[in-house]
Design an enzyme around this catalytic site. Structure first.
Site, PDB file in Angstrom:
ATOM      1  N   SER A  20       0.760  -1.257  -0.056  1.00 39.35           N
ATOM      2  CA  SER A  20      -0.032  -0.008   0.030  1.00 39.35           C
ATOM      3  C   SER A  20       0.879   1.150  -0.119  1.00 39.35           C
ATOM      4  CB  SER A  20      -1.047   0.112   1.175  1.00 39.35           C
ATOM      5  OG  SER A  20      -0.219   0.493   2.387  1.00 39.35           O
ATOM      6  N   LYS A  21       0.300   2.297  -0.246  1.00 40.83           N
ATOM      7  CA  LYS A  21       0.904   3.500  -0.397  1.00 40.83           C
ATOM      8  C   LYS A  21       1.725   4.008   0.744  1.00 40.83           C
ATOM      9  CE  LYS A  21      -3.074   6.625   0.306  1.00 40.83           C
ATOM     10  NZ  LYS A  21      -3.850   7.491  -0.551  1.00 40.83           N
ATOM     11  N   ARG A  22       1.334   3.560   2.028  1.00 43.28           N
ATOM     12  CA  ARG A  22       2.122   4.113   3.050  1.00 43.28           C
ATOM     13  C   ARG A  22       3.199   3.054   3.435  1.00 43.28           C
ATOM     14  NH1 ARG A  22      -2.952   4.996   3.994  1.00 43.28           N
ATOM     15  NH2 ARG A  22      -3.658   7.096   3.781  1.00 43.28           N
ATOM     16  N   PHE A  59       6.366   4.848  -5.089  1.00 45.34           N
ATOM     17  CA  PHE A  59       5.798   5.914  -6.070  1.00 45.34           C
ATOM     18  C   PHE A  59       6.499   5.975  -7.174  1.00 45.34           C
ATOM     19  CE2 PHE A  59       2.680   6.252  -2.666  1.00 45.34           C
ATOM     20  CZ  PHE A  59       1.475   6.271  -3.242  1.00 45.34           C
TER      21      PHE A  59
END
Ligand code: GLU
Length: 594
Positions: A341-343, A353
């Site tokens: 996930s992005k975190r 990213f």
């Protein structure tokens, strides 16, 4: 039958920074298009204005550009099937919703959000939370829509202009079967589906309608996208049928998720205590009610981290676990397994990213981290695609050649940061020194170093075997850019410096190095340094171990690093000699040798 020209699209919604999973989707689309001499299209799916994020579209374009997988048709580039932003195609969707209504395949619905909530609550109460309300053939006649209301009332509602258009699922359940290039034959029953909203009275279609209408009109042959869209696909199949476009339905390929790395790839013996603390702090920031258990939690996490290879399997709740332990285990389970996930990047210490994102919630990017775009492409390509060979390093052309949707794996692919770093290093070693220099230039300038590209090219050549990321050229190789502060060297390398140099320092050593300084100063520019130093050592009866460590510390402030003489040539002889002198003075002062 004549084969259709391959046309694929990457269709992100501009709702924020593009996650690395999205980049992989774009890459697979690109590879598939190029492999078949086809067309790679970027379509921006911005019909949900509530989720629109300023800057997201520009970010997507910049990321694709940086990676060198630019679309052939896009909002920026145009093309024969534009516009390529759905908001700009707004006017064309209404007629398709109307067509379905006219043909009895869709209907108007007027239920307010409150009414829908009430319907949901009612089913939940009746089924003691087990059942879920579904807007479908079994319920739609009890709701407010153009099927349940008479024509006059329907018209009154329509005149008010507040409605949605819902797809009308068949009353008799049937199986929807389609072929997926990754998953094989996929079967859903309409029983699992509901009457989805296709269009809203603000004139905007929902994702489903816009997506199908556009794929059809843009002559898309393959829909390659993330597996989160698999459950939407049976509806899409029904929409193709409803419009009479079944023949033109694209081939679907749903890519599996990218999973979090295995803990043993980021928890090392050295960083384990620090990582345990980091995890604990994040946990406590989310669940401050357990702050009073901090010491016990710290013990628990240390225990859990002891055997890294089995940590995730030991996170299942046990009956005798105390509440704080249960909560910690649940948090760790979520943080250490499942979808990347992005975190995760922030917590685990790597980017997820492609580029830095400076929105409300900022993220670091692979580019700014110092990854080369080719390395990112290469490791992403292999994250879910099996090349059926031992080959690991692929140029983009080789990827185009070798890539096959049939070899995309069905199971989730684990992100492996160590492997990503390995790829980067391989590309650094292979990379043109001048290209590396170009990437170093802005970083050097930001540090206040004024250096030419030629100089950076030489530094790149000497250091590229020794660094993993572009910024390290400047950080690890700082001695190429500024004079050494030996006090700082002492702080960093104290033990080595004492052992290799200071403990053996004497007035005699000091004199020897000054002699060496003089001998080197007398060399002509064309004389090589190495034979001169060798001759000097021989004349004084000195071994390498007595001279080299000191020389290395003098020039670069550390024992490791590239070949000494090459380093001295790049830094410059005059500067190198100054450093030798400064080092002698430093050693004298440190050992109080006069
Ligand atoms: N707009 C969807 C997304 O954001 C596209 C899904 C698809 O490719 O159909 O991922």
């Amino acid at each position: 039958m004549e084969k259709k020209a391959v046309r694929v699209r990457f269709a992100p919604s501009p709702t924020g920074a593009l996650h690395i999973g999205g980049v992989r989707t774009a890459l697979y689309n690109y590879l598939w298009a190029k492999k078949h001499g086809g067309t790679f299209i970027l379509r921006i799916e911005d019909t949900d204005q509530t989720r629109y994020v300023e800057g997201a579209e520009a970010y997507i374009m910049e990321a694709l550009e940086w990676l060198g997988i630019e679309p052939d048709e896009s909002p920026k580039k145009g093309g024969d099937y534009g516009p390529y932003r759905q908001s700009e195609r707004k006017a064309m969707y209404g007629q398709f919703a109307e067509q379905l209504i006219k043909e009895g395949k869709a209907y108007y619905a007027f239920d307010t959000p409150e009414e829908l909530d009430a319907a949901r609550a009612k089913v939940e109460a009746e089924t003691e939370g087990k059942g879920k309300f579904k807007y479908d053939a079994s319920t739609r006649m009890s709701m407010r829509n153009s099927l349940s209301l008479d024509a006059g009332t329907t018209q009154q509602y329509l005149d008010k202009g507040e409605y949605v258009v819902r797809f009308k699922l068949p009353a008799i359940h049937r199986d929807i079967i389609f072929d997926d290039a990754v998953r094989g034959t996929v079967t859903y029953s309409t029983e699992e589906m509901d009457d989805k909203v296709l269009f809203k009275s603000d004139g905007m279609p929902t994702y489903h309608l816009a997506n199908i209408v556009d794929d059809y009109h843009m002559k898309i042959t393959h829909v390659i996208r993330g597996e989160e869209w698999l459950p939407s696909t049976p509806l899409h199949v029904l929409l193709y049928e409803a419009f009479g476009w079944a023949e033109a339905r694209p081939q679907f390929a749903h890519l599996s998720l990218i999973l979090k790395p295995a803990p043993d790839s980021y928890l090392t013996k050295q960083n384990k205590p620090a990582m345990a603390e980091k995890f604990l702090n994040v946990f406590l920031s989310k669940q401050p009610e357990f702050a009073e258990n901090k010491d016990l939690l710290a013990q628990t996490i240390t225990q859990l981290f002891q055997d890294v290879a089995s940590v995730t399997s030991r996170l299942n709740p046990k009956k005798k676990d105390k509440p704080y332990k249960l909560a910690l285990k649940a948090f760790l389970k979520k943080s250490m397994s499942g979808k990347l996930s992005k975190r995760d990047g922030d917590l685990l210490g790597f980017p997820v990213f492609p580029l830095d994102w400076n929105g409300d919630e900022p993220f670091r990017g692979f580019r700014e981290w110092g990854f080369l775009p080719q390395a990112v492409l290469n490791f992403l390509a292999l994250l879910g695609w099996n090349p059926k060979s031992e080959q690991e390093i692929f140029t983009l052309e080789e990827l185009v050649d070798a890539f096959d949707l049939d070899e995309v794996v069905r199971s989730g692919a684990r992100f492996d940061y160590a492997k990503a770093k390995w790829f980067n290093q391989q590309y650094m070693i292979k990379g043109e020194d001048s290209a590396l220099a170009e990437m170093m230039q802005p970083l050097a300038t930001a540090k206040g170093y004024t250096v030419s590209k030629e100089y950076l090219t030489q530094v790149a050549n000497l250091l590229k075997q020794r660094v993993e990321f572009i910024p390290e050229f400047i950080e690890k190789g700082s001695y190429f850019f500024t004079d050494l502060d030996f006090e700082v060297v002492k702080e960093k390398e104290g033990k080595n410096l004492r052992k290799r140099v200071l403990n053996k320092w004497s007035a005699e050593k000091s004199a020897t190095f000054l002699d060496l300084h003089q001998a080197l100063a007398q060399l002509a520019d064309t004389d090589d340094l190495e034979p001169a130093v060798d001759a000097f050592m021989e004349s004084k009866g000195l071994g390498k171990g007595e001279v080299m460590p000191a020389l290395r510390f003098a020039i670069s402030g550390t024992m490791g690093g590239p070949a000494l003489y090459e380093m001295m040539e790049v830094i410059g002889r005059a500067k190198s000699l100054d450093r030798i002198k400064a080092f002698v003075e430093f050693c004298n002062a440190e050992t109080t040798v006069a």
